[in-house]
Design a protein around this motif. Structure first.
Motif, PDB file in Angstrom:
ATOM      1  N   PHE A 150     117.643  41.356   9.302  1.00  0.00           N
ATOM      2  CA  PHE A 150     116.754  42.510   9.289  1.00  0.00           C
ATOM      3  C   PHE A 150     115.342  42.000   9.010  1.00  0.00           C
ATOM      4  O   PHE A 150     115.059  41.508   7.913  1.00  0.00           O
ATOM      5  CB  PHE A 150     117.212  43.478   8.198  1.00  0.00           C
ATOM      6  CG  PHE A 150     116.527  44.820   8.216  1.00  0.00           C
ATOM      7  CD1 PHE A 150     116.031  45.375   9.386  1.00  0.00           C
ATOM      8  CD2 PHE A 150     116.417  45.555   7.037  1.00  0.00           C
ATOM      9  CE1 PHE A 150     115.422  46.622   9.397  1.00  0.00           C
ATOM     10  CE2 PHE A 150     115.813  46.807   7.037  1.00  0.00           C
ATOM     11  CZ  PHE A 150     115.316  47.333   8.216  1.00  0.00           C
ATOM     12  N   TYR A 151     114.462  42.087  10.021  1.00  0.00           N
ATOM     13  CA  TYR A 151     113.150  41.469   9.929  1.00  0.00           C
ATOM     14  C   TYR A 151     112.036  42.501  10.100  1.00  0.00           C
ATOM     15  O   TYR A 151     112.147  43.419  10.917  1.00  0.00           O
ATOM     16  CB  TYR A 151     112.971  40.407  11.016  1.00  0.00           C
ATOM     17  CG  TYR A 151     113.989  39.292  10.993  1.00  0.00           C
ATOM     18  CD1 TYR A 151     114.423  38.726   9.802  1.00  0.00           C
ATOM     19  CD2 TYR A 151     114.515  38.797  12.188  1.00  0.00           C
ATOM     20  CE1 TYR A 151     115.345  37.693   9.794  1.00  0.00           C
ATOM     21  CE2 TYR A 151     115.439  37.760  12.197  1.00  0.00           C
ATOM     22  CZ  TYR A 151     115.854  37.210  10.996  1.00  0.00           C
ATOM     23  OH  TYR A 151     116.766  36.184  10.986  1.00  0.00           O
ATOM     24  N   LEU A 152     110.946  42.306   9.376  1.00  0.00           N
ATOM     25  CA  LEU A 152     109.750  43.129   9.528  1.00  0.00           C
ATOM     26  C   LEU A 152     108.640  42.268  10.105  1.00  0.00           C
ATOM     27  O   LEU A 152     108.310  41.214   9.559  1.00  0.00           O
ATOM     28  CB  LEU A 152     109.310  43.711   8.176  1.00  0.00           C
ATOM     29  CG  LEU A 152     108.026  44.550   8.194  1.00  0.00           C
ATOM     30  CD1 LEU A 152     108.193  45.774   9.098  1.00  0.00           C
ATOM     31  CD2 LEU A 152     107.644  44.984   6.780  1.00  0.00           C
ATOM     32  N   LEU A 153     108.052  42.713  11.210  1.00  0.00           N
ATOM     33  CA  LEU A 153     106.979  41.991  11.886  1.00  0.00           C
ATOM     34  C   LEU A 153     105.638  42.695  11.677  1.00  0.00           C
ATOM     35  O   LEU A 153     105.579  43.913  11.531  1.00  0.00           O
ATOM     36  CB  LEU A 153     107.259  41.895  13.391  1.00  0.00           C
ATOM     37  CG  LEU A 153     108.607  41.286  13.793  1.00  0.00           C
ATOM     38  CD1 LEU A 153     108.817  41.406  15.287  1.00  0.00           C
ATOM     39  CD2 LEU A 153     108.701  39.829  13.350  1.00  0.00           C
ATOM     40  N   SER A 154     104.558  41.903  11.668  1.00  0.00           N
ATOM     41  CA  SER A 154     103.196  42.428  11.503  1.00  0.00           C
ATOM     42  C   SER A 154     103.092  43.337  10.282  1.00  0.00           C
ATOM     43  O   SER A 154     102.481  44.411  10.321  1.00  0.00           O
ATOM     44  CB  SER A 154     102.752  43.187  12.763  1.00  0.00           C
ATOM     45  OG  SER A 154     102.668  42.322  13.855  1.00  0.00           O
TER      46      SER A 154
END
Length: 442
Positions: A150-154
């Motif tokens: 589970f990744y969060l970008l920007s």
């Protein structure tokens, strides 16, 4: 927790679905948009990777990752919130129909028991990416409980530090749910560490937006020749060096008062061109109507405009100078490089749109005062504060643009302090001939 949330949404369903549209046309349009989920069928039923994006700005930031995965023959699913990005999502889906499945985010039509009206049930991916914000509970629950990665970008810290109380605690819970975070700026990176949001080894700093813009600018002439064929002749005949040129990007009809007081002499000195934020007929007519209040003629160019038609329009323009309006999708970023300066819309409304596109293209950039939510504005201002500014009233816009029109810069060179392979490794995406499987990060 998810059961409690679903129960609350069941109680709210009659209000949001049936009562709200009776008093709000915006809600009615939103429901019509979401109900398209029920009639569209995706060929693909399951996917390996998932992306949630709010609007076109977020889509552009993650597009290179999406294209990278598709080129590696991976399957993806996309949840999107805004109508503004639907055209590009549909274009992508048409091109990769066997690899892409999509869903409009069901905000007002949410039904826990219907798969296509509940993203928690619709999602199938083992790796879910979110971009910037949109921390809807069902997405956070899926990423935290079902996704392997589970990744969060920007990621931006601006919203977090401005909150307090329960809302701040919820945001902290959301940020801590991600296995890894890619921050938009060094400042965000440091704040996430300082506030103990995530460990340093699980955080990365990468300006994904600049990367995407600079890649598009490299092939700007090719893209314009394909998607807006008449623009080359327009550039030679209208955007000549004898006068300055300004592109008003992501323009809204309510911003027409910027042109109050503009007369024939101003139009002979400067070529003013508009690229509306929305290209549907009603919004174009609204812009034309608002400009007519200032006795300004509007000359429209489309993808289908021929060179002969352009010459006729130019003849009319020379008799009665006015505003050029571009009714063309997908080439705004590429067009900025051909102008001296740019105004970016939205800053007199809810929030300014993308200022980084014109800024990196070399345009002196002006926008309205609502920049608080824009990490792009902060980023550009930190690079070169002399070439981006805000106007606090409509009558300040043109004088601010005038300052830039005589000092056109070369494209700004941004040193991206990371290699693409480093980012792909960080996200477990450097697929060196394997099946792309990755283990959950602890």
């Amino acid at each position: 927790m998810i059961k409690l949330y679903e129960g609350l949404r069941v109680l709210l369903f009659p209000v949001l679905r049936f009562l709200l549209p009776l008093i709000s046309q915006t809600a009615k349009r939103r429901i019509d948009f979401e109900l398209c989920n029920l009639v569209e069928v995706n060929r693909l039923k399951r996917a390996e990777y998932g992306f949630e994006i709010s609007s076109e700005g977020e889509f552009q930031q993650v597009l290179f990752l999406i294209e990278y995965l598709l080129e590696k023959q991976k399957t993806i699913e996309i949840i999107y919130c805004s109508e503004s990005v639907e055209y590009k999502i549909k274009t992508l889906t048409k091109k990769y129909s066997e690899q892409v499945r999509t869903l409009r985010m069901p905000l007002l039509t949410y039904k826990p028991w219907v798969q296509r009206q509940n993203v928690y049930k619709w999602l199938t991916c083992h790796t879910l990416f979110m971009c910037r914000y949109d921390f809807f509970p069902e997405l956070i629950f899926y990423g935290k409980n079902k996704a392997k990665n589970f990744y969060l970008l920007s990621a931006s810290s601006k919203n977090f530090i401005s909150k307090s109380g329960v809302s701040k605690q919820y945001l902290k819970y959301c940020y801590k749910s991600f296995h890894r975070i890619v921050s938009a700026t060094n400042e965000d990176f440091e704040r996430f560490i300082e506030y103990k949001i995530i460990d340093k080894e699980k955080s990365f700093c990468a300006d994904l937006r600049s990367l995407q813009i600079l890649e598009r600018l490299k092939v700007a002439e090719t893209k314009l020749s394909q998607e807006f064929p008449v623009f080359n002749q327009f550039q030679k005949k209208v955007l000549d060096k004898s006068k300055s040129s300004c592109l008003f990007g992501s323009f809204w009809s309510y911003e027409a008062p910027i042109f109050a007081g503009v007369g024939p002499e101003d139009l002979f000195e400067t070529s003013y061109c508009l690229a509306p934020h929305k290209l549907d007929k009603s919004h174009l007519l609204d812009i034309i109507h608002e400009l007519s209040k200032y006795q300004l003629a509007v000359y429209i160019l489309t993808k289908e405009t021929t060179n002969q038609q352009l010459l006729s329009l130019i003849a009319e323009y020379r008799e009665n100078p006015g505003i050029w309006l571009f009714d063309v999708r997908g080439v705004l970023c590429e067009m900025y490089s051909q102008f001296d300066c740019a105004y970016i819309g939205g800053g007199f409304g809810e929030s300014v749109h993308s200022v980084l596109e014109p800024f990196l293209a070399g345009c002196g950039t002006v926008c309205g005062p609502k920049t608080q939510r824009s990490s792009e504005y902060d980023y550009a201002y930190n690079i070169d504060p002399n070439n981006i500014s805000t106007a606090h009233s409509y009558n300040e816009v043109l004088p601010n643009l005038k300052k830039y029109s005589d000092s056109k810069r070369e494209n700004t060179v941004v040193n991206i302090p990371f290699k693409i392979d480093e980012l792909l490794d960080f996200l477990n995406l450097n697929l060196r001939g394997d099946d792309g499987a990755s283990e959950k990060l602890s």
